[in-house]
Design a protein around this motif. Structure first.
Motif, PDB file in Angstrom:
ATOM      1  N   VAL A  42       0.865  -1.151   0.016  1.00 40.60           N
ATOM      2  CA  VAL A  42      -0.065   0.175  -0.145  1.00 40.60           C
ATOM      3  C   VAL A  42       0.848   1.391   0.095  1.00 40.60           C
ATOM      4  O   VAL A  42       1.533   1.497   0.874  1.00 40.60           O
ATOM      5  N   HIS A  43       0.508   1.950  -0.957  1.00 45.93           N
ATOM      6  CA  HIS A  43       1.658   3.124  -1.199  1.00 45.93           C
ATOM      7  C   HIS A  43       1.701   4.105   0.060  1.00 45.93           C
ATOM      8  O   HIS A  43       2.590   4.757   0.274  1.00 45.93           O
ATOM      9  N   SER A  44       0.482   4.310   0.654  1.00 42.58           N
ATOM     10  CA  SER A  44       0.563   5.570   1.531  1.00 42.58           C
ATOM     11  C   SER A  44       1.210   4.918   3.015  1.00 42.58           C
ATOM     12  O   SER A  44       1.468   5.675   3.914  1.00 42.58           O
ATOM     13  N   PHE A  45       1.199   3.521   2.957  1.00 39.28           N
ATOM     14  CA  PHE A  45       1.997   2.835   4.067  1.00 39.28           C
ATOM     15  C   PHE A  45       3.439   2.912   4.190  1.00 39.28           C
ATOM     16  O   PHE A  45       4.229   2.481   5.111  1.00 39.28           O
ATOM     17  N   ILE A  46       4.204   3.213   3.089  1.00 38.49           N
ATOM     18  CA  ILE A  46       5.513   3.373   2.734  1.00 38.49           C
ATOM     19  C   ILE A  46       6.294   4.609   3.137  1.00 38.49           C
ATOM     20  O   ILE A  46       5.745   5.481   2.421  1.00 38.49           O
ATOM     21  N   ILE A  47       7.187   4.652   3.851  1.00 38.23           N
ATOM     22  CA  ILE A  47       7.882   5.671   4.350  1.00 38.23           C
ATOM     23  C   ILE A  47       8.822   6.127   3.395  1.00 38.23           C
ATOM     24  O   ILE A  47       9.158   7.232   2.917  1.00 38.23           O
ATOM     25  N   ASP A  48       9.485   4.983   2.707  1.00 40.08           N
ATOM     26  CA  ASP A  48      10.819   5.198   1.832  1.00 40.08           C
ATOM     27  C   ASP A  48      10.201   5.192   0.479  1.00 40.08           C
ATOM     28  O   ASP A  48      10.134   4.401  -0.373  1.00 40.08           O
ATOM     29  N   GLY A  49       9.552   6.314  -0.104  1.00 38.27           N
ATOM     30  CA  GLY A  49       9.036   6.703  -1.484  1.00 38.27           C
ATOM     31  C   GLY A  49       7.639   6.770  -1.290  1.00 38.27           C
ATOM     32  O   GLY A  49       6.952   7.695  -1.269  1.00 38.27           O
ATOM     33  N   GLY A  50       6.775   5.640  -1.493  1.00 40.25           N
ATOM     34  CA  GLY A  50       5.424   5.697  -1.300  1.00 40.25           C
ATOM     35  C   GLY A  50       4.835   6.625  -2.493  1.00 40.25           C
ATOM     36  O   GLY A  50       5.043   6.575  -3.523  1.00 40.25           O
ATOM     37  N   THR A  51       3.723   7.309  -2.127  1.00 43.46           N
ATOM     38  CA  THR A  51       2.815   8.164  -3.066  1.00 43.46           C
ATOM     39  C   THR A  51       3.769   9.060  -3.850  1.00 43.46           C
ATOM     40  O   THR A  51       3.529   9.112  -4.964  1.00 43.46           O
ATOM     41  N   ALA A  52       4.869   9.733  -3.372  1.00 44.88           N
ATOM     42  CA  ALA A  52       5.590  10.512  -4.018  1.00 44.88           C
ATOM     43  C   ALA A  52       6.244   9.644  -5.146  1.00 44.88           C
ATOM     44  O   ALA A  52       6.545  10.379  -6.292  1.00 44.88           O
ATOM     45  N   THR A  53       6.603   8.569  -4.948  1.00 51.38           N
ATOM     46  CA  THR A  53       7.254   7.859  -5.870  1.00 51.38           C
ATOM     47  C   THR A  53       6.505   7.504  -6.982  1.00 51.38           C
ATOM     48  O   THR A  53       6.664   7.486  -8.280  1.00 51.38           O
ATOM     49  N   LEU A  54       5.079   7.386  -7.034  1.00 53.02           N
ATOM     50  CA  LEU A  54       4.031   7.276  -7.905  1.00 53.02           C
ATOM     51  C   LEU A  54       3.870   8.374  -8.681  1.00 53.02           C
ATOM     52  O   LEU A  54       3.826   8.467  -9.988  1.00 53.02           O
ATOM     53  N   ILE A  55       3.762   9.508  -8.085  1.00 52.08           N
ATOM     54  CA  ILE A  55       3.733  10.835  -8.776  1.00 52.08           C
ATOM     55  C   ILE A  55       4.700  11.115  -9.516  1.00 52.08           C
ATOM     56  O   ILE A  55       4.599  11.284 -10.792  1.00 52.08           O
ATOM     57  N   PHE A  56       5.865  11.121  -8.957  1.00 53.37           N
ATOM     58  CA  PHE A  56       7.222  11.362  -9.811  1.00 53.37           C
ATOM     59  C   PHE A  56       7.496  10.476 -10.836  1.00 53.37           C
ATOM     60  O   PHE A  56       7.739  10.854 -12.175  1.00 53.37           O
TER      61      PHE A  56
END
Length: 286
Positions: free
Chosen positions: A176-190
């Motif tokens: 779950v991307h919102s659970f991930i501190i190392d990257g997470g949602t920002a990684t999906l956007i970028f």
């Protein structure tokens, strides 16, 4: 007859493997600061320089996804390692307390899980481009909105065993991307921005910089209005990842020479080795 030397001439710029080695160097600097910050001896510059690691690896992931001959195999390499690291992190949270450093610190490195989710979304964009709208939109929207589904399930079914099982899945097989501190949602956007603008290097770099600044600075100012200018050079320096566009623009489009397996294994191995060393040093330090 004189043979052509076109194939042997060195290519100007940085190859894909050169970018990976550069990203790896920045990552090691960042993780040295991450694991040994408690000593007060590691310069903050290590972490600032380390901001460029994730965007460079992300750029290489986009290139790899675009040019690989076998996307399923490419995805599975990253995904299986992410499941392994997710299981380790879940253990730290739930059953491996004896492995947690004496100050309560433990590694929360799940960048590979972020990349796994991103690859599914990128495949969705590819399917949409080929007018396979059903599977394409599903591949984009389900991973993007999956955090809301998981959160809703936890709220409506507050059974401890159920939530434990769901959390285990969220850290391993179904990240779950919102659970991930190392990257997470920002990684999906970028990553989405880098992929959509990949055919024009200058536009890609500009879009990445604008997106990073909005996410890292404008978003923070909205959340914490009293942030001062100096804070962006001391505690809120995530925006420095924009400097990754410099080596990105130097990319020559060539794969280069190197071992791809080395990069897959270096990430988890160096994380746990540095963590073990930090635990040993912490025991002696304190």
């Amino acid at each position: 007859m004189q043979q052509s030397t076109t194939q042997t001439l060195p290519q100007k710029g940085l190859s894909g493997f050169s970018l990976k080695y550069l990203a790896m160097a920045f990552m090691v600097l960042d993780h040295i600061q991450y694991f040994f910050a408690y000593t007060g001896k590691v310069p903050l510059f290590f972490s600032m320089a380390g901001r460029m690691a994730a965007p460079l690896f992300l750029f290489c992931i986009i290139e790899g996804f675009t040019h690989t001959r076998d996307r399923k195999k490419y995805f599975m390499r990253i995904y299986l390692l992410s499941v392994l690291m997710g299981a380790v992190q879940f253990s730290f949270y739930n059953i491996g307390h004896f492995l947690v450093r004496a100050d309560g610190f433990f590694p929360q490195n799940q960048m590979l899980a972020s990349f796994s989710i991103l690859l599914v979304i990128l495949q969705g964009f590819d399917w949409c481009a080929r007018k396979k709208w059903g599977r394409g939109l599903a591949a984009i929207l389900i991973p993007a909105f999956f955090p809301f589904i998981v959160t809703a399930l936890m709220m409506f079914f507050p059974n401890p065993v159920f939530n434990f099982s769901l959390s285990l899945l969220a850290f391993t097989l179904l990240p779950v991307h919102s659970f991930i501190i190392d990257g997470g949602t920002a990684t999906l956007i970028f990553g989405t921005v880098l992929y959509l603008f990949r055919k024009n290097k200058k536009a890609q770099a500009a879009a990445f910089v604008v997106t990073c600044l909005i996410w890292d600075i404008a978003r923070l100012l909205l959340m914490i209005p009293n942030l001062g200018l100096t804070d962006f050079f001391t505690v809120a320096y995530e925006w420095m990842e924009v400097f990754a566009v410099i080596p990105m623009l130097c990319y020559n489009g060539m794969r280069g020479e190197g071992s791809k397996r080395f990069f897959y294994w270096f990430y988890p191995v160096h994380v746990y080795v540095l963590y073990a060393l930090s635990c040993a040093l912490y025991f002696l330090w304190k």
